[in-house]
Design an enzyme around this catalytic site. Structure first.
Site, PDB file in Angstrom:
ATOM      1  N   ASP A   1       0.875  -1.172   0.000  1.00 18.01           N
ATOM      2  CA  ASP A   1       0.000   0.000   0.000  1.00 18.01           C
ATOM      3  C   ASP A   1       0.916   1.227   0.000  1.00 18.01           C
ATOM      4  OD1 ASP A   1      -1.571   2.157   0.710  1.00 18.01           O
ATOM      5  OD2 ASP A   1      -2.593   1.133   2.340  1.00 18.01           O
ATOM      6  N   ILE A   2       0.817   2.037  -1.025  1.00 11.96           N
ATOM      7  CA  ILE A   2       1.767   3.152  -1.194  1.00 11.96           C
ATOM      8  C   ILE A   2       1.630   4.186  -0.082  1.00 11.96           C
ATOM      9  CG2 ILE A   2       0.391   4.697  -2.671  1.00 11.96           C
ATOM     10  CD1 ILE A   2       2.963   4.867  -4.477  1.00 11.96           C
TER      11      ILE A   2
ATOM     12  N   ALA B   1      -8.731   2.398 -12.724  1.00  9.98           N
ATOM     13  CA  ALA B   1      -9.915   3.025 -13.319  1.00  9.98           C
ATOM     14  C   ALA B   1      -9.676   3.473 -14.766  1.00  9.98           C
ATOM     15  CB  ALA B   1     -10.323   4.235 -12.476  1.00  9.98           C
TER      16      ALA B   1
ATOM     17  N   ASP C   1      -5.589   7.411  -5.524  1.00 11.24           N
ATOM     18  CA  ASP C   1      -5.823   8.838  -5.267  1.00 11.24           C
ATOM     19  C   ASP C   1      -6.644   9.015  -3.979  1.00 11.24           C
ATOM     20  OD1 ASP C   1      -5.948  11.569  -5.673  1.00 11.24           O
ATOM     21  OD2 ASP C   1      -7.255  11.475  -7.434  1.00 11.24           O
TER      22      ASP C   1
ATOM     23  N   SER D   1      -2.478   4.399 -14.258  1.00 13.33           N
ATOM     24  CA  SER D   1      -3.448   4.176 -15.346  1.00 13.33           C
ATOM     25  C   SER D   1      -4.006   2.764 -15.475  1.00 13.33           C
ATOM     26  CB  SER D   1      -2.873   4.581 -16.721  1.00 13.33           C
ATOM     27  OG  SER D   1      -2.966   5.982 -16.912  1.00 13.33           O
ATOM     28  N   THR D   2      -3.529   1.828 -14.646  1.00 12.32           N
ATOM     29  CA  THR D   2      -3.982   0.436 -14.865  1.00 12.32           C
ATOM     30  C   THR D   2      -5.183   0.047 -14.001  1.00 12.32           C
ATOM     31  OG1 THR D   2      -2.453  -0.547 -13.247  1.00 12.32           O
ATOM     32  CG2 THR D   2      -1.644  -0.264 -15.499  1.00 12.32           C
TER      33      THR D   2
ATOM     34  N   ASN E   1      -6.307  12.598 -11.227  1.00 14.19           N
ATOM     35  CA  ASN E   1      -6.999  12.983 -12.468  1.00 14.19           C
ATOM     36  C   ASN E   1      -6.757  14.474 -12.697  1.00 14.19           C
ATOM     37  OD1 ASN E   1      -9.236  14.540 -11.180  1.00 14.19           O
ATOM     38  ND2 ASN E   1      -9.712  12.534 -10.321  1.00 14.19           N
TER      39      ASN E   1
HETATM   40  N1  AR6 Z   1      -1.326   1.594  -2.995  1.00 10.81           N
HETATM   41  C1  AR6 Z   1      -0.796   1.201  -4.188  1.00 10.81           C
HETATM   42  N2  AR6 Z   1      -1.548   0.979  -5.277  1.00 10.81           N
HETATM   43  C2  AR6 Z   1      -2.881   1.150  -5.171  1.00 10.81           C
HETATM   44  C3  AR6 Z   1      -3.514   1.586  -3.992  1.00 10.81           C
HETATM   45  C4  AR6 Z   1      -2.669   1.806  -2.866  1.00 10.81           C
HETATM   46  N3  AR6 Z   1      -3.157   2.206  -1.695  1.00 10.81           N
HETATM   47  N4  AR6 Z   1      -4.847   1.669  -4.222  1.00 10.81           N
HETATM   48  C5  AR6 Z   1      -5.049   1.304  -5.501  1.00 10.81           C
HETATM   49  N5  AR6 Z   1      -3.864   0.984  -6.072  1.00 10.81           N
HETATM   50  P1  AR6 Z   1      -6.188   3.713  -9.969  1.00 10.81           P
HETATM   51  P2  AR6 Z   1      -5.665   5.050 -12.555  1.00 10.81           P
HETATM   52  C6  AR6 Z   1      -3.575   0.523  -7.432  1.00 10.81           C
HETATM   53  O1  AR6 Z   1      -7.572   3.388 -10.392  1.00 10.81           O
HETATM   54  O2  AR6 Z   1      -5.963   3.806 -13.306  1.00 10.81           O
HETATM   55  C7  AR6 Z   1      -8.825   7.758  -9.492  1.00 10.81           C
HETATM   56  O3  AR6 Z   1     -10.184   7.876  -9.192  1.00 10.81           O
HETATM   57  C8  AR6 Z   1      -4.700  -0.086  -8.248  1.00 10.81           C
HETATM   58  O4  AR6 Z   1      -4.944  -1.421  -7.827  1.00 10.81           O
HETATM   59  O5  AR6 Z   1      -5.984   4.221  -8.588  1.00 10.81           O
HETATM   60  O6  AR6 Z   1      -4.478   5.869 -12.940  1.00 10.81           O
HETATM   61  C9  AR6 Z   1      -8.203   9.083  -9.932  1.00 10.81           C
HETATM   62  O7  AR6 Z   1      -8.803  10.190  -9.280  1.00 10.81           O
HETATM   63  C10 AR6 Z   1      -4.081  -0.019  -9.626  1.00 10.81           C
HETATM   64  O8  AR6 Z   1      -3.159  -1.106  -9.804  1.00 10.81           O
HETATM   65  O9  AR6 Z   1      -5.513   4.828 -10.950  1.00 10.81           O
HETATM   66  C11 AR6 Z   1      -8.469   9.091 -11.399  1.00 10.81           C
HETATM   67  O10 AR6 Z   1      -9.763   9.567 -11.692  1.00 10.81           O
HETATM   68  C12 AR6 Z   1      -3.276   1.273  -9.595  1.00 10.81           C
HETATM   69  O11 AR6 Z   1      -3.167   1.628  -8.215  1.00 10.81           O
HETATM   70  C13 AR6 Z   1      -8.364   7.635 -11.793  1.00 10.81           C
HETATM   71  O12 AR6 Z   1      -8.687   6.901 -10.607  1.00 10.81           O
HETATM   72  C14 AR6 Z   1      -3.915   2.444 -10.353  1.00 10.81           C
HETATM   73  O13 AR6 Z   1      -5.322   2.414 -10.204  1.00 10.81           O
HETATM   74  C15 AR6 Z   1      -6.969   7.269 -12.209  1.00 10.81           C
HETATM   75  O14 AR6 Z   1      -6.975   5.957 -12.672  1.00 10.81           O
END
Ligand code: AR6
Length: 190
Positions: A18-19, A132, A42, A129-130, A32
């Site tokens: 968890d980052i 949402a 985020d 990006s991987t 975003n």
């Molecule tokens: N620590 C590390 N990685 C995580 C964590 C965490 N706590 N939580 C989720 N991930 P995403 P995107 C992973 O959807 O695709 C947001 O609503 C997750 O499993 O967070 O760039 C923003 O506001 C995945 O592997 O980011 C934007 O609207 C990775 O982080 C949109 O989502 C990225 O998933 C950005 O979408």
């Protein structure tokens, strides 16, 4: 299990976790363009870091407007163990014909450039990006790693950056990054 590789002066780590729990100079947020928070990583960063991060994002918005895909901005880390949060915006996947690969590489490169401007020596990235945004994981992993490897090799002599960590939320993401690193290493060293 953590994977580790030396890139010039910089140590690269691929680890599951968890980052928001990272103890590094800077963590990177997959934000975003609004910079006003969201779900996924985020949401987790804003929840764990507290309200000062959003306040700083609002100031950045007021001064500079939205953050375009591929660009990056920086705030303090609020209650996090990290001193800084670098907010970058990855591309939304539209099938691959709208420069998604270039925008994704820019997101990593601009985050690293900004990190160096703030004398960050240790930085943690999520898989931008991987989630949402729907970027196919295998392709995104290859771009993420290629960009980071090139960046670290280019600055190797200055010894500016000690660690780049990819903090991958689930096992499948970690194993995909691991396989991508293996593939790139084999291409480098036949
Ligand atoms: N620590 C590390 N990685 C995580 C964590 C965490 N706590 N939580 C989720 N991930 P995403 P995107 C992973 O959807 O695709 C947001 O609503 C997750 O499993 O967070 O760039 C923003 O506001 C995945 O592997 O980011 C934007 O609207 C990775 O982080 C949109 O989502 C990225 O998933 C950005 O979408």
């Amino acid at each position: 299990m953590t994977t580790e590789k030396l890139l010039g002066h910089t140590r690269l780590f691929l680890m599951q976790g968890d980052i928001t729990r990272q103890n590094v100079d800077a963590i990177v947020n997959a934000a975003n363009s609004s910079l006003m928070g969201g779900g996924g990583v985020d949401g987790a960063i804003h929840r764990a870091g507290g309200p000062t991060i959003l306040e700083e994002c609002k100031q950045i918005r007021a001064m500079h407007g939205q953050c375009a895909p591929g660009e990056a901005v920086i705030t303090g880390g609020g209650n996090l163990n990290a001193r800084f949060v670098i907010h970058t915006v990855g591309p939304i996947w539209h099938g691959g014909s709208t420069n998604e690969n270039i925008i994704l590489a820019n997101a990593y490169r601009n985050s690293l450039d900004l990190a160096l401007q703030y004398e960050v020596r240790t930085i943690s990235f999520p898989s931008i990006s991987t989630g949402a945004y729907g970027y196919p994981l295998e392709q995104a992993a290859e771009i993420a790693l290629t960009t980071v490897i090139e960046f670290c090799q280019n600055i190797a002599e200055q010894q500016l950056l000690d660690e780049v960590r990819f903090i991958l939320f689930d096992q499948f993401t970690q194993s995909t990054y691991k396989a991508a690193l293996q593939k790139l290493s084999n291409e480098d060293m036949p």
